[in-house]
Design a protein around this motif. Structure first.
Motif, PDB file in Angstrom:
ATOM      1  N   LEU A 163       0.831  -1.219   0.000  1.00 42.71           N
ATOM      2  CA  LEU A 163       0.000   0.000   0.000  1.00 42.71           C
ATOM      3  C   LEU A 163       0.860   1.260   0.000  1.00 42.71           C
ATOM      4  N   THR A 164       1.936   1.251   0.788  1.00 45.79           N
ATOM      5  CA  THR A 164       2.830   2.414   0.830  1.00 45.79           C
ATOM      6  C   THR A 164       3.478   2.638  -0.525  1.00 45.79           C
ATOM      7  N   ARG A 165       3.801   1.537  -1.212  1.00 49.64           N
ATOM      8  CA  ARG A 165       4.405   1.660  -2.539  1.00 49.64           C
ATOM      9  C   ARG A 165       3.454   2.332  -3.522  1.00 49.64           C
ATOM     10  N   ARG A 166       2.158   2.222  -3.287  1.00 53.34           N
ATOM     11  CA  ARG A 166       1.164   2.846  -4.162  1.00 53.34           C
ATOM     12  C   ARG A 166       0.753   4.237  -3.676  1.00 53.34           C
ATOM     13  N   GLY A 167       1.468   4.752  -2.684  1.00 57.87           N
ATOM     14  CA  GLY A 167       1.228   6.113  -2.211  1.00 57.87           C
ATOM     15  C   GLY A 167       0.028   6.258  -1.317  1.00 57.87           C
ATOM     16  N   ILE A 168      -0.371   5.199  -0.637  1.00 59.88           N
ATOM     17  CA  ILE A 168      -1.539   5.248   0.240  1.00 59.88           C
ATOM     18  C   ILE A 168      -1.060   5.197   1.688  1.00 59.88           C
ATOM     19  N   GLU A 169      -1.574   6.141   2.491  1.00 61.25           N
ATOM     20  CA  GLU A 169      -1.182   6.206   3.900  1.00 61.25           C
ATOM     21  C   GLU A 169      -2.003   5.212   4.713  1.00 61.25           C
ATOM     22  N   VAL A 170      -1.312   4.282   5.344  1.00 58.26           N
ATOM     23  CA  VAL A 170      -1.971   3.279   6.191  1.00 58.26           C
ATOM     24  C   VAL A 170      -1.865   3.740   7.642  1.00 58.26           C
ATOM     25  N   LYS A 171      -3.007   3.937   8.268  1.00 60.41           N
ATOM     26  CA  LYS A 171      -3.005   4.374   9.658  1.00 60.41           C
ATOM     27  C   LYS A 171      -2.769   3.194  10.601  1.00 60.41           C
ATOM     28  N   ARG A 172      -3.467   2.094  10.337  1.00 60.54           N
ATOM     29  CA  ARG A 172      -3.268   0.890  11.157  1.00 60.54           C
ATOM     30  C   ARG A 172      -3.852  -0.314  10.423  1.00 60.54           C
ATOM     31  N   THR A 173      -3.356  -1.503  10.811  1.00 58.58           N
ATOM     32  CA  THR A 173      -3.885  -2.767  10.311  1.00 58.58           C
ATOM     33  C   THR A 173      -4.110  -3.704  11.499  1.00 58.58           C
ATOM     34  N   ASP A 174      -5.254  -4.387  11.489  1.00 55.12           N
ATOM     35  CA  ASP A 174      -5.606  -5.300  12.574  1.00 55.12           C
ATOM     36  C   ASP A 174      -6.121  -6.610  11.984  1.00 55.12           C
ATOM     37  N   ILE A 175      -5.818  -7.693  12.678  1.00 58.31           N
ATOM     38  CA  ILE A 175      -6.327  -9.006  12.306  1.00 58.31           C
ATOM     39  C   ILE A 175      -7.499  -9.343  13.221  1.00 58.31           C
ATOM     40  N   GLY A 176      -8.605  -9.743  12.608  1.00 60.73           N
ATOM     41  CA  GLY A 176      -9.784 -10.113  13.381  1.00 60.73           C
ATOM     42  C   GLY A 176     -10.198 -11.549  13.112  1.00 60.73           C
ATOM     43  N   GLN A 177     -11.021 -12.103  14.008  1.00 61.43           N
ATOM     44  CA  GLN A 177     -11.520 -13.465  13.886  1.00 61.43           C
ATOM     45  C   GLN A 177     -13.037 -13.437  13.939  1.00 61.43           C
ATOM     46  N   SER A 178     -13.666 -14.030  12.923  1.00 61.00           N
ATOM     47  CA  SER A 178     -15.125 -14.032  12.858  1.00 61.00           C
ATOM     48  C   SER A 178     -15.653 -15.399  13.261  1.00 61.00           C
ATOM     49  N   ASP A 179     -16.856 -15.437  13.874  1.00 59.94           N
ATOM     50  CA  ASP A 179     -17.476 -16.703  14.267  1.00 59.94           C
ATOM     51  C   ASP A 179     -18.059 -17.442  13.073  1.00 59.94           C
ATOM     52  N   SER A 180     -18.332 -16.706  12.016  1.00 58.51           N
ATOM     53  CA  SER A 180     -18.907 -17.323  10.813  1.00 58.51           C
ATOM     54  C   SER A 180     -18.068 -16.941   9.601  1.00 58.51           C
ATOM     55  N   MET A 181     -18.371 -17.588   8.489  1.00 59.81           N
ATOM     56  CA  MET A 181     -17.629 -17.303   7.268  1.00 59.81           C
ATOM     57  C   MET A 181     -18.124 -16.004   6.633  1.00 59.81           C
ATOM     58  N   ILE A 182     -17.185 -15.105   6.340  1.00 59.76           N
ATOM     59  CA  ILE A 182     -17.495 -13.844   5.646  1.00 59.76           C
ATOM     60  C   ILE A 182     -16.906 -13.945   4.247  1.00 59.76           C
ATOM     61  N   TRP A 183     -17.770 -13.853   3.264  1.00 63.08           N
ATOM     62  CA  TRP A 183     -17.345 -14.134   1.897  1.00 63.08           C
ATOM     63  C   TRP A 183     -16.946 -12.889   1.117  1.00 63.08           C
ATOM     64  N   THR A 184     -17.431 -11.727   1.481  1.00 65.53           N
ATOM     65  CA  THR A 184     -17.163 -10.516   0.690  1.00 65.53           C
ATOM     66  C   THR A 184     -16.512  -9.446   1.564  1.00 65.53           C
ATOM     67  N   PRO A 185     -15.603  -8.646   0.978  1.00 62.55           N
ATOM     68  CA  PRO A 185     -14.998  -7.542   1.732  1.00 62.55           C
ATOM     69  C   PRO A 185     -16.001  -6.408   1.924  1.00 62.55           C
ATOM     70  N   THR A 186     -15.807  -5.639   2.958  1.00 61.01           N
ATOM     71  CA  THR A 186     -16.676  -4.490   3.249  1.00 61.01           C
ATOM     72  C   THR A 186     -15.802  -3.278   3.571  1.00 61.01           C
ATOM     73  N   ARG A 187     -16.444  -2.133   3.567  1.00 61.42           N
ATOM     74  CA  ARG A 187     -15.743  -0.897   3.919  1.00 61.42           C
ATOM     75  C   ARG A 187     -16.663  -0.037   4.775  1.00 61.42           C
ATOM     76  N   SER A 188     -16.065   0.761   5.644  1.00 63.89           N
ATOM     77  CA  SER A 188     -16.799   1.711   6.479  1.00 63.89           C
ATOM     78  C   SER A 188     -15.998   3.005   6.544  1.00 63.89           C
ATOM     79  N   VAL A 189     -16.714   4.124   6.440  1.00 65.34           N
ATOM     80  CA  VAL A 189     -16.080   5.438   6.388  1.00 65.34           C
ATOM     81  C   VAL A 189     -16.305   6.148   7.708  1.00 65.34           C
ATOM     82  N   HIS A 190     -15.259   6.787   8.198  1.00 63.73           N
ATOM     83  CA  HIS A 190     -15.339   7.581   9.433  1.00 63.73           C
ATOM     84  C   HIS A 190     -15.058   9.037   9.058  1.00 63.73           C
ATOM     85  N   PRO A 191     -16.098   9.804   8.697  1.00 61.48           N
ATOM     86  CA  PRO A 191     -15.867  11.168   8.209  1.00 61.48           C
ATOM     87  C   PRO A 191     -15.408  12.109   9.306  1.00 61.48           C
ATOM     88  N   SER A 192     -14.569  13.034   8.912  1.00 63.62           N
ATOM     89  CA  SER A 192     -14.091  14.089   9.804  1.00 63.62           C
ATOM     90  C   SER A 192     -13.974  15.364   8.988  1.00 63.62           C
TER      91      SER A 192
END
Length: 484
Positions: A163-192
């Motif tokens: 991501l940094t090589r593509r000029g995108i600023e990464v604030k943080r990355t976290d690994i999570g564990q789901s109880d069920s299978m999640i098949w599609t990626p999602t996104r959420s916006v935190h406006p400021s």
């Protein structure tokens, strides 16, 4: 007419406000579109990076890891006779460094070995997937991703680097564990207001329920850059329109002020010219009476007064003529060297003093100074200053005239009086044409407001400067500086 001008002013202001509001509304939605486009770009960039990382790990299989899959399908029907299909995958991950197997071994054999011995080098994973996945390719892709993760562990550092090589600023990355299978990626916006954030949740291991959350921080700059052309065009057009509307208002106000000045000037000029004309008419009527004209002293006095009134008329016309010049360079000067002290004394002798006033004029300086200038024009300047000092003072008038040679070879002339004076706030306007201080207007003293503007015009024609220092109730000092 006054109501129409006011209505036009308010209408123009309303148009400016409405236009600015409309521009802000349009720019806001244009900003929202640009923001959505940029968020979409970031989202797909993250997906591309995840796919790129997956392909890189998939292209380099680990020879020490073997993965065998055994699967079975179970069908069932509920009370409504709706059938469901469940596929069960048994995945065996064999670490050849701990448990050696043949390359030709079958999944059933591995299942038997694991069931009987449960050796340390073999790990079993079981996943059940119902038939709500319409696309079988998704299931096989999820199974393939699980195999790649089993051979090469998923690393967040690799994602950050891509991501940094593509000029995108990464604030943080976290690994999570789901109880069920999640098949599609999602996104959420935190406006400021100034710092927006977007979190992309990507299921990098669907079967095992592992998700990476990538939070990206982006401010206004990339969005502003994206809509820069629109902003520039909108800003330029808005500024031009507002300037045009404001110029329209200012022009109308100036025209209105000019019209008021013209009306006041005509009224004042008629009033000022009426007095000497009436006086001359009275003197002429007096001169037609032979008996009254037999008195030599009265006759000389009347003729002298008539000449003074004619001089006043001539002075008015001269001022108005000179003040019509657009540029001071248009005023022709006949330069000559003359004695400044003698010229001032001559102006004092010719000064017309009202009978009701006690005037004392003194020349403070007595040195001989030769001034190089247009003598007639400079006499007019001194005459105007003396007339103003007498006119705008009480019954007892004291005037002091001083002059001096400066080190830069210029000559300074000052005329000081004990008159009514004017407020300091109005001093910067006294050289404007037709300007008259409210303190003078309130005293009902006649005049056209041309005296000091005429003085400044003649002094400027000599490339000199003129200043005024005055306070209400303490008198006035006018200082002229003439280069030589």
């Amino acid at each position: 007419m006054e109501k129409k001008i006011k209505a036009l002013h308010w209408f123009t202001i309303a148009v400016i406000i409405a236009f600015c509001s409309l521009q802000c509304y349009w720019l806001y939605y244009r900003y929202e579109d640009a923001l959505n486009d940029y968020e979409e770009h970031l989202y797909h960039t993250v997906l591309d990076v995840m796919q790129e990382d997956y392909e890189m790990r998939r292209a380099t299989p680990d020879p020490h890891i073997s993965i065998l899959t055994n699967w079975k399908i179970k069908m069932a029907s509920d009370t409504c006779h709706v059938s469901t299909t469940t596929t069960t995958f048994d995945v065996y991950v064999v670490n050849r460094n701990k448990y050696m197997i043949k390359d030709s071994i079958e999944p059933d054999d591995i299942a038997g070995i694991h069931g009987r011995q449960m050796p340390d080098g073999i790990t079993q994973y079981t996943f059940e997937i119902d038939d709500n996945r319409n696309k079988k390719n998704d299931v096989y892709d999820a199974l393939e991703r699980f195999k790649v993760n089993a051979c090469h562990s998923f690393r967040m550092a690799a994602i950050d680097s891509l991501l940094t090589r593509r000029g995108i600023e990464v604030k943080r990355t976290d690994i999570g564990q789901s109880d069920s299978m999640i098949w599609t990626p999602t996104r959420s916006v935190h406006p400021s207001i100034l710092k927006n954030e977007m979190t992309v949740s990507y299921p990098y291991d669907i079967l095992d329920g592992k998700i990476i959350h990538v939070t990206l921080a982006f401010g206004l700059s990339p969005i502003i850059m994206k809509m820069l052309n629109t902003l520039i065009v909108s800003l330029v057009l808005s500024i031009l329109l507002i300037i045009c509307l404001i110029t329209q208002i200012v022009t109308i106000r100036k025209q209105r002020k000019i019209e008021e000045l013209r009306r006041d000037f005509i009224h004042t000029m008629i009033h000022e010219l009426k007095r000497p004309v009436s006086t001359l008419k009275m003197y002429i009527s007096y001169m037609r009476n032979e008996k009254l004209m037999q008195d030599r002293e009265d006759r000389e006095s009347i003729i002298s007064d008539a000449c003074n009134e004619l001089d006043n008329l001539s002075s008015y016309f001269s001022k108005m003529r000179d003040l019509t010049f657009i540029d001071v360079a248009e005023i022709s000067l006949s330069l000559s060297a003359f004695n400044l002290h003698e010229m001032i004394e001559e102006c004092i002798r010719k000064l017309s003093i009202p009978a009701e006033k006690d005037v004392s004029i003194s020349i403070v300086s007595d040195t001989k100074v030769m001034l190089t200038a247009d003598k007639i024009h400079m006499a007019n300047v001194i005459n105007n200053l003396l007339e103003n000092a007498v006119k705008y003072s009480g019954n007892k008038v004291t005037i002091e005239i001083s002059y001096d040679e400066n080190e830069d070879e210029s000559i300074t002339i000052s005329v000081k009086d004990n008159g009514f004076g004017i407020p300091k706030s109005e001093c910067k306007y006294v050289f404007d044409k037709f300007f008259r201080s409210h303190t003078i207007v309130n005293r009902d003293i006649p005049g056209m407001g041309l005296g000091l503007s005429y003085v400044k015009l003649l002094v400027s024609a000599h490339k000199g400067s003129v200043e005024i220092h005055s306070e209400e109730g303490t008198g006035t000092v006018v200082t002229i500086k003439l280069p030589q």
